[in-house]
Design a protein around this motif. Structure first.
Motif, PDB file in Angstrom:
ATOM      1  N   VAL A 144       0.844  -1.118   0.033  1.00 54.81           N
ATOM      2  CA  VAL A 144      -0.110  -0.062   0.011  1.00 54.81           C
ATOM      3  C   VAL A 144       0.996   1.350  -0.063  1.00 54.81           C
ATOM      4  O   VAL A 144       0.395   2.389  -0.612  1.00 54.81           O
ATOM      5  CB  VAL A 144      -1.132   0.013   1.230  1.00 54.81           C
ATOM      6  N   ALA A 145       2.033   1.205   0.526  1.00 60.57           N
ATOM      7  CA  ALA A 145       2.752   2.227   0.739  1.00 60.57           C
ATOM      8  C   ALA A 145       3.455   3.110  -0.518  1.00 60.57           C
ATOM      9  O   ALA A 145       3.524   4.254  -0.770  1.00 60.57           O
ATOM     10  CB  ALA A 145       3.820   2.196   1.742  1.00 60.57           C
ATOM     11  N   ASP A 165     -10.760  -3.256  13.084  1.00 61.54           N
ATOM     12  CA  ASP A 165     -12.193  -3.761  13.595  1.00 61.54           C
ATOM     13  C   ASP A 165     -11.986  -5.186  14.160  1.00 61.54           C
ATOM     14  O   ASP A 165     -11.984  -6.155  13.583  1.00 61.54           O
ATOM     15  CB  ASP A 165     -13.026  -3.768  12.338  1.00 61.54           C
ATOM     16  N   GLY A 166     -11.493  -4.936  15.394  1.00 56.60           N
ATOM     17  CA  GLY A 166     -11.259  -6.429  16.108  1.00 56.60           C
ATOM     18  C   GLY A 166     -10.111  -6.936  15.431  1.00 56.60           C
ATOM     19  O   GLY A 166      -9.001  -6.458  15.514  1.00 56.60           O
ATOM     20  N   GLU A 167     -10.171  -8.475  14.890  1.00 54.73           N
ATOM     21  CA  GLU A 167      -9.260  -9.212  14.217  1.00 54.73           C
ATOM     22  C   GLU A 167      -8.852  -8.727  12.945  1.00 54.73           C
ATOM     23  O   GLU A 167      -7.898  -9.197  12.285  1.00 54.73           O
ATOM     24  CB  GLU A 167      -9.215 -10.387  14.285  1.00 54.73           C
ATOM     25  N   ASN A 168      -9.709  -7.762  12.297  1.00 55.49           N
ATOM     26  CA  ASN A 168      -9.546  -7.404  10.760  1.00 55.49           C
ATOM     27  C   ASN A 168      -9.046  -6.124  10.814  1.00 55.49           C
ATOM     28  O   ASN A 168      -9.498  -5.008  11.394  1.00 55.49           O
ATOM     29  CB  ASN A 168     -10.892  -7.498  10.363  1.00 55.49           C
ATOM     30  N   VAL A 169      -8.037  -5.871  10.074  1.00 51.92           N
ATOM     31  CA  VAL A 169      -7.308  -4.447   9.518  1.00 51.92           C
ATOM     32  C   VAL A 169      -7.342  -4.196   8.069  1.00 51.92           C
ATOM     33  O   VAL A 169      -7.289  -5.224   7.227  1.00 51.92           O
ATOM     34  CB  VAL A 169      -6.118  -4.484  10.382  1.00 51.92           C
ATOM     35  N   ILE A 170      -7.712  -3.040   7.897  1.00 49.30           N
ATOM     36  CA  ILE A 170      -7.378  -2.827   6.432  1.00 49.30           C
ATOM     37  C   ILE A 170      -6.714  -1.293   6.528  1.00 49.30           C
ATOM     38  O   ILE A 170      -6.581  -0.436   7.163  1.00 49.30           O
ATOM     39  CB  ILE A 170      -8.817  -2.186   5.789  1.00 49.30           C
ATOM     40  N   MET A 171      -5.568  -1.475   5.550  1.00 52.58           N
ATOM     41  CA  MET A 171      -4.473  -0.482   4.854  1.00 52.58           C
ATOM     42  C   MET A 171      -4.921  -0.052   3.791  1.00 52.58           C
ATOM     43  O   MET A 171      -5.072  -0.499   2.885  1.00 52.58           O
ATOM     44  CB  MET A 171      -3.218  -1.149   5.117  1.00 52.58           C
ATOM     45  N   VAL A 172      -4.908   1.418   3.648  1.00 47.17           N
ATOM     46  CA  VAL A 172      -5.303   2.075   2.228  1.00 47.17           C
ATOM     47  C   VAL A 172      -4.263   3.425   2.088  1.00 47.17           C
ATOM     48  O   VAL A 172      -3.961   3.970   3.325  1.00 47.17           O
ATOM     49  CB  VAL A 172      -6.603   2.713   2.323  1.00 47.17           C
ATOM     50  N   ARG A 182      -5.198  -3.146   1.331  1.00 45.07           N
ATOM     51  CA  ARG A 182      -4.824  -4.392   1.646  1.00 45.07           C
ATOM     52  C   ARG A 182      -5.659  -4.690   3.139  1.00 45.07           C
ATOM     53  O   ARG A 182      -5.641  -3.872   3.863  1.00 45.07           O
ATOM     54  CB  ARG A 182      -3.287  -4.228   1.908  1.00 45.07           C
ATOM     55  N   SER A 183      -6.324  -5.907   2.995  1.00 43.16           N
ATOM     56  CA  SER A 183      -6.948  -6.519   4.242  1.00 43.16           C
ATOM     57  C   SER A 183      -6.294  -7.710   4.870  1.00 43.16           C
ATOM     58  O   SER A 183      -5.550  -8.357   4.011  1.00 43.16           O
ATOM     59  CB  SER A 183      -8.466  -6.651   3.905  1.00 43.16           C
ATOM     60  N   PHE A 184      -6.026  -7.690   6.209  1.00 47.51           N
ATOM     61  CA  PHE A 184      -5.400  -8.730   6.730  1.00 47.51           C
ATOM     62  C   PHE A 184      -5.938  -8.842   7.974  1.00 47.51           C
ATOM     63  O   PHE A 184      -6.709  -8.102   8.697  1.00 47.51           O
ATOM     64  CB  PHE A 184      -3.970  -8.958   6.621  1.00 47.51           C
ATOM     65  N   GLN A 185      -5.458 -10.072   8.836  1.00 54.37           N
ATOM     66  CA  GLN A 185      -6.001 -10.403  10.334  1.00 54.37           C
ATOM     67  C   GLN A 185      -5.019 -10.166  11.041  1.00 54.37           C
ATOM     68  O   GLN A 185      -3.779 -10.561  10.603  1.00 54.37           O
ATOM     69  CB  GLN A 185      -6.789 -11.740  10.360  1.00 54.37           C
ATOM     70  N   TRP A 186      -5.024  -9.757  12.342  1.00 54.59           N
ATOM     71  CA  TRP A 186      -4.038  -9.757  13.234  1.00 54.59           C
ATOM     72  C   TRP A 186      -4.558 -10.236  14.474  1.00 54.59           C
ATOM     73  O   TRP A 186      -5.543 -10.845  14.519  1.00 54.59           O
ATOM     74  CB  TRP A 186      -3.439  -8.377  13.393  1.00 54.59           C
ATOM     75  N   THR A 381     -10.759 -10.737  -2.749  1.00 47.76           N
ATOM     76  CA  THR A 381      -9.337 -10.664  -2.691  1.00 47.76           C
ATOM     77  C   THR A 381      -8.982  -9.810  -1.608  1.00 47.76           C
ATOM     78  O   THR A 381      -9.968  -9.004  -0.985  1.00 47.76           O
ATOM     79  CB  THR A 381      -8.879  -9.807  -4.055  1.00 47.76           C
ATOM     80  N   ASP A 382      -7.973  -9.849  -1.114  1.00 49.48           N
ATOM     81  CA  ASP A 382      -7.160  -9.219   0.255  1.00 49.48           C
ATOM     82  C   ASP A 382      -6.436  -8.191  -0.444  1.00 49.48           C
ATOM     83  O   ASP A 382      -6.051  -7.316   0.442  1.00 49.48           O
ATOM     84  CB  ASP A 382      -6.447  -9.939   1.029  1.00 49.48           C
ATOM     85  N   PHE A 383      -6.514  -7.890  -1.713  1.00 52.80           N
ATOM     86  CA  PHE A 383      -5.536  -6.609  -2.218  1.00 52.80           C
ATOM     87  C   PHE A 383      -5.989  -6.312  -3.415  1.00 52.80           C
ATOM     88  O   PHE A 383      -6.420  -6.988  -4.273  1.00 52.80           O
ATOM     89  CB  PHE A 383      -4.132  -7.084  -2.313  1.00 52.80           C
ATOM     90  N   THR A 384      -6.223  -4.750  -3.459  1.00 48.51           N
ATOM     91  CA  THR A 384      -6.593  -4.137  -4.840  1.00 48.51           C
ATOM     92  C   THR A 384      -5.942  -3.104  -5.015  1.00 48.51           C
ATOM     93  O   THR A 384      -5.604  -1.998  -4.032  1.00 48.51           O
ATOM     94  CB  THR A 384      -8.122  -3.540  -4.505  1.00 48.51           C
ATOM     95  N   TYR A 385      -5.447  -2.655  -6.378  1.00 45.82           N
ATOM     96  CA  TYR A 385      -4.980  -1.531  -6.728  1.00 45.82           C
ATOM     97  C   TYR A 385      -5.615  -1.090  -7.588  1.00 45.82           C
ATOM     98  O   TYR A 385      -5.926  -1.526  -8.834  1.00 45.82           O
ATOM     99  CB  TYR A 385      -3.521  -1.869  -7.248  1.00 45.82           C
ATOM    100  N   LEU A 386      -6.178   0.149  -7.357  1.00 40.91           N
ATOM    101  CA  LEU A 386      -7.266   0.951  -8.487  1.00 40.91           C
ATOM    102  C   LEU A 386      -6.162   2.045  -9.205  1.00 40.91           C
ATOM    103  O   LEU A 386      -5.574   2.664  -8.511  1.00 40.91           O
ATOM    104  CB  LEU A 386      -8.187   1.705  -7.691  1.00 40.91           C
TER     105      LEU A 386
END
Length: 394
Positions: A144-145, A165-172, A182-186, A381-386
């Protein structure tokens, strides 16, 4: 600890690695000269090296044989260059109150010490908010960076927006020309943790690049707990021996979800490696890196660039294609960076119109079927590039 004399012996590789890591975060043009310094604290447990430019702090601990404990402040980048150039032998360092002396083998350097009194106090780490696998963290940041803006007059675009959001994380991140999600779990410290943060992209990218790829111990992410997550305006990232803090950006990140198309009039699946090579070749004649055209039809994509003044180039690749044929143009650098962020052998392009943004996704294996109207749903998908297209001439 406050005695004038300081003396210790430290392994060269450990010292060079720690000093280099801290020095990399120091500003090249600091607002105050003292912020060029690396603080070295020698105590019974070894050495702690730290740097702080009032925005980003770094702290690392290494083993050393300490003969006389105390503190030294030296010019970080200069000391790092010197230590990096020394042979791989233990380094003997002594401080007499005014001069720092480095000796190893037949090499000897003398450096003026900086005044410790005016050095700022490093911030304390906030409470730990959760932990994450280091390789997942580094991969997500790198994806994402790359899309973050570099114009400091638009601070909201120079950061990575993080939603917990709990165990779900989104980076934009976005620079207005492309958007990466990008979305992932932690592993959150509290199952109901909720937060929205804007973290400087440059600091995150530097942190990801400096991580040891062989380290598998979870990384601690610290932005507070409970309702206080993010309240300090500070992010802490900790591994076993390295700690980084950075100020969060106080700006509103643009609403990004409405920008992501849910359906497409055409989809294409292309092998990434030959596509990257073709872009590199064809864009040699792209004027000022302006645009590269992609013509999708009949399970092929033809890349073209250039014009009458500089010459032109075309190259055709096989692809899987479904939907209405189209010609679309992109900035070749943004296109290559998007493809590099996708870690599957093939990329899926999703199109709506040649004048509308396209999306690039990791290939899920097979393209979805069109619905009754001839539209294709976006694959999960867990990753998108627009990516915004470049206006075609004429």
């Amino acid at each position: 600890m406050d005695s004038q004399a300081v003396s210790f012996i430290v392994p060269k590789d450990d010292f060079a690695s720690a000093l280099g890591w801290v020095a990399r975060s120091l500003p090249s043009k600091p607002t105050q000269p003292i912020l060029r310094g690396v603080m070295i604290v020698a105590d019974d447990e070894g050495l702690e090296l730290s740097g702080f430019d009032r925005e980003v702090s770094t702290r690392v601990r290494i083993n050393a044989e300490v003969n006389e404990p105390g503190k030294i402040l030296v010019a970080g980048k200069l000391a790092s260059d010197i230590v990096g150039s020394l042979p791989n032998k233990p380094i003997n360092i002594e401080f007499d109150g005014t001069t720092v002396i480095l000796k190893t083998g037949k090499s000897k350097f003398e450096l003026p010490a900086m005044t410790i009194e005016d050095y700022p106090v490093l911030p304390e780490l906030p409470e730990v908010t959760g932990t994450i696998d280091p390789n997942l963290f580094a991969e997500s940041i790198s994806q994402v960076a790359v899309a973050a803006g570099r114009d400091d007059t638009l601070p909201m675009l120079t950061g990575v927006h993080v939603e917990i959001d709990g165990e779900n994380v989104i980076m934009v991140a976005t620079d207005r020309f492309r958007l990466a999600v990008r979305s992932f779990q932690w592993n959150p410290a509290q199952a109901d943790a909720q937060a929205k943060l804007l973290i400087p992209a440059r600091t995150l990218a530097d942190t990801a690049r400096s991580m040891d790829p062989n380290n598998t111990d979870p990384i601690e992410i610290a932005v507070g707990s409970g309702e206080d997550i993010g309240a300090d305006g500070l992010l802490g990232i900790s591994t076993e021996s390295r700690h980084t803090t950075t100020r969060l950006l106080d700006a509103e990140f643009p609403k990004f979800r409405p920008l992501l198309p849910k359906t497409h009039t055409a989809l294409a699946s292309v092998e990434i490696a030959p596509l990257q090579e073709a872009i590199k070749r064809v864009s040699i004649v792209a004027e000022r890196n302006s645009q590269i055209r992609m013509d999708f039809k009949d399970n092929t994509v033809t890349l073209s660039a250039g014009g009458s003044d500089v010459g032109s180039a075309t190259e055709t690749l096989d692809c899987a294609f479904a939907g209405e044929p189209l010609v679309i143009a992109f900035n070749p650098s943004y296109l290559k960076e998007g493809l590099a962020a996708i870690h599957t052998p093939r990329v899926v392009f999703g199109f709506t119109m040649a004048s509308r943004p396209a999306i690039l996704l990791p290939d899920p294996g097979e393209l979805p079927e069109a619905d009754a109207e001839g539209n294709f749903a976006t694959p999960e998908t867990d990753f998108t590039y627009l990516l915004m297209p470049v206006r075609l001439p004429g």
